[in-house]
Design an enzyme around this catalytic site. Structure first.
Site, PDB file in Angstrom:
ATOM      1  N   LYS A   4       4.224  -9.550 -36.335  1.00  0.00           N
ATOM      2  CA  LYS A   4       5.113 -10.725 -36.443  1.00  0.00           C
ATOM      3  C   LYS A   4       5.716 -10.830 -37.840  1.00  0.00           C
ATOM      4  CE  LYS A   4       1.776 -13.481 -35.118  1.00  0.00           C
ATOM      5  NZ  LYS A   4       0.786 -12.500 -34.638  1.00  0.00           N
ATOM      6  N   GLY A  26      -2.915 -12.575 -41.376  1.00  0.00           N
ATOM      7  CA  GLY A  26      -2.439 -11.663 -42.417  1.00  0.00           C
ATOM      8  C   GLY A  26      -1.132 -11.057 -41.953  1.00  0.00           C
ATOM      9  N   HIS A  27      -0.036 -11.429 -42.590  1.00  0.00           N
ATOM     10  CA  HIS A  27       1.277 -10.912 -42.195  1.00  0.00           C
ATOM     11  C   HIS A  27       1.759  -9.917 -43.246  1.00  0.00           C
ATOM     12  CE1 HIS A  27       1.838 -14.798 -39.658  1.00  0.00           C
ATOM     13  NE2 HIS A  27       1.132 -13.886 -39.036  1.00  0.00           N
ATOM     14  N   GLN A  41      -1.719 -15.381 -35.352  1.00  0.00           N
ATOM     15  CA  GLN A  41      -2.589 -14.857 -34.287  1.00  0.00           C
ATOM     16  C   GLN A  41      -1.749 -14.523 -33.034  1.00  0.00           C
ATOM     17  OE1 GLN A  41      -3.980 -17.992 -35.863  1.00  0.00           O
ATOM     18  NE2 GLN A  41      -4.737 -16.598 -37.385  1.00  0.00           N
TER      19      GLN A  41
END
Ligand code: IMP
Length: 429
Positions: free
Chosen positions: A16, A40-41, A218
């Protein structure tokens, strides 16, 4: 021009971060509505990897406003570290970050409770990220939580902290109180300039014709209501979470984009019907660098599960899909797709709501030939190898939703954007 919602359709880690980063140019505001620093992106900025946990990836685009909604939970020290880390690489925060005064705060005793739960060997061992997320949401629902606004009101904070420490039976209560009270007051002073009424801000912005990207963390299968409960996170990662987690009406969401990895991963415990044998999983993990961005844990890897993605489409009303990490399959001779499950001697085509059924079912696979050539960095559908096009076509048929974006590598440039799609129309791509 429209406001678009971005949702993970699997167990999180669908990519994402990259897609939100890519689409941020087309909007004015990026608003995160649930979860905490368990997320965590990962984004590549000027050749360097940047991992964001709570701040929307839109912050990497100068001029864009970023919102952290009331549906999130905030560990103030972790958020300050994230802000200062980004400032060090030249990101300007002035009048760009807005934090909801209603967001709940993660306290040190939440982290301790979470880690203790992780150590306990109960019947249902979740394997959380250990960041205090579940206990903070638990306090929110129990109506004893401490909100960002409470933190700014020192007397109210003092009162609430005293009561909570007593209920958590913290050792050496007085000493703990003094330390936490002093630390959190310091955090409050640093974060105060960002804190505001996010719902009011967003609704005013909508009136002024500003465009918003609503960002979840998520994924659908980790949603507290619709996921594989109890192996889930403690918030609503599905579409409904955007309204409650930001204080906006549903009429302001004009389209929803699902993010789907070309295969499936899961980190933490719980059922995962298409988990591959260890040899296949190892190859996917290696090519896809499948390690948790927050905890570094190796992710469990497996094949694309059309029942999972169809389920995500249903519960969030997803109208368009971005398929990520297609290039990770470049070295797979054969690629499997789960098209149904076998459960108690029956063929089922719908993801079961019952956990026992999810744990017991066996996926029924369709096998497609791989393309065994590099798709890395390809930016047009027609340049993909025929077997890769076939694979995407089959996914499109099974899910029944347009594929508007295909990601062929971690950077912004390594992306196929299909024109004439709903997404292209919503965002003027
Ligand atoms: P918690 O959110 O830390 O309470 O963890 C609950 C479950 O959600 C565990 O299985 C975690 O591994 C998983 N989880 C939480 N955040 C993420 C994420 O950002 N990506 C993938 N899994 C996550």
């Amino acid at each position: 021009m429209s406001n678009v919602l971005v949702i993970g359709t699997q167990w999180g880690d669908e990519g994402k971060g990259k897609i939100v980063d890519l689409l941020s140019d087309q909007v004015d505001i990026i608003a995160r509505y649930q979860g905490g620093h368990n997320a965590g992106h990962t984004v590549i900025l000027n050749g360097k990897q940047v991992v964001l946990h709570l701040i929307p990836t839109g912050i990497l685009h100068a001029q864009k406003k970023c919102v952290i909604g009331n549906g999130t939970v905030i560990e103030p020290c972790a958020l300050i570290k994230e802000i200062t880390g980004l400032q060090k690489i030249g990101i300007n925060f002035e009048e760009r970050l807005l934090i909801s005064e209603r967001a709940h705060i993660i306290m040190p005793y939440h982290c301790r409770a979470d880690l203790a739960d992780n150590k306990a060997t109960g019947l249902r061992h979740i394997g959380t990220t250990g960041r205090g997320i579940g206990p903070a949401y638990k306090d929110k629902i129990s109506r004893i939580g401490i909100q960002m606004g409470d933190l700014l009101d020192k007397e109210l904070f003092r009162e609430k902290l005293k009561l909570n420490l007593a209920s958590y039976q913290v050792e050496d209560e007085n000493k703990s109180f003094e330390r936490i009270f002093s630390d959190y007051n310091e955090y409050a002073d640093i974060l105060a300039p960002y804190v505001c009424d996010v719902s009011y801000y967003l609704n005013q912005a909508i009136k002024e014709g500003k465009r918003i990207l609503f960002e979840s963390a998520q994924g659908t299968m980790l949603d507290i209501d619709h996921g594989t409960y109890p192996y889930v996170t403690s918030s609503n990662a599905t579409a409904g979470g955007a309204c409650t987690g930001l204080g906006i009406g549903p009429q302001h969401i004009h389209g929803s984009l699902g993010i789907t990895k070309a295969y499936t991963t899961r980190v933490g415990n719980g059922p995962f019907p298409t988990q591959a044998d260890e040899l296949t999983a190892q190859a996917l993990r290696k090519h896809g660098d499948e390690y948790g961005a927050t905890t570094g844990r190796p992710r469990r890897c497996g094949w694309f599960d059309s029942l999972v993605v169809n389920f995500a489409v249903r519960v969030s009303g997803i109208q368009s899909l971005a398929i990520t990490k297609l290039d990770v399959l470049d070295k797979s001779e054969t690629i499997k797709i789960a098209v149904a499950y076998e459960w108690q001697g029956q063929r089922i085509k719908r993801f079961p709501a019952n956990l026992r059924a999810v744990e017991q079912c066996k996926p029924i696979y369709e096998e497609l030939p791989g393309w065994m050539s590099s798709t890395r960095g390809i930016t047009a559908m027609e340049k993909l190898p025929p077997a890769a096009i076939n694979y995407l076509k089959r996914l499109r048929e099974l899910i029944g939703v347009e594929i508007s974006v295909v990601s062929t590598g971690p950077t912004r440039a390594e992306t196929i954007i299909n024109k004439g799609t709903k997404l292209a129309n919503w965002l003027g791509l």
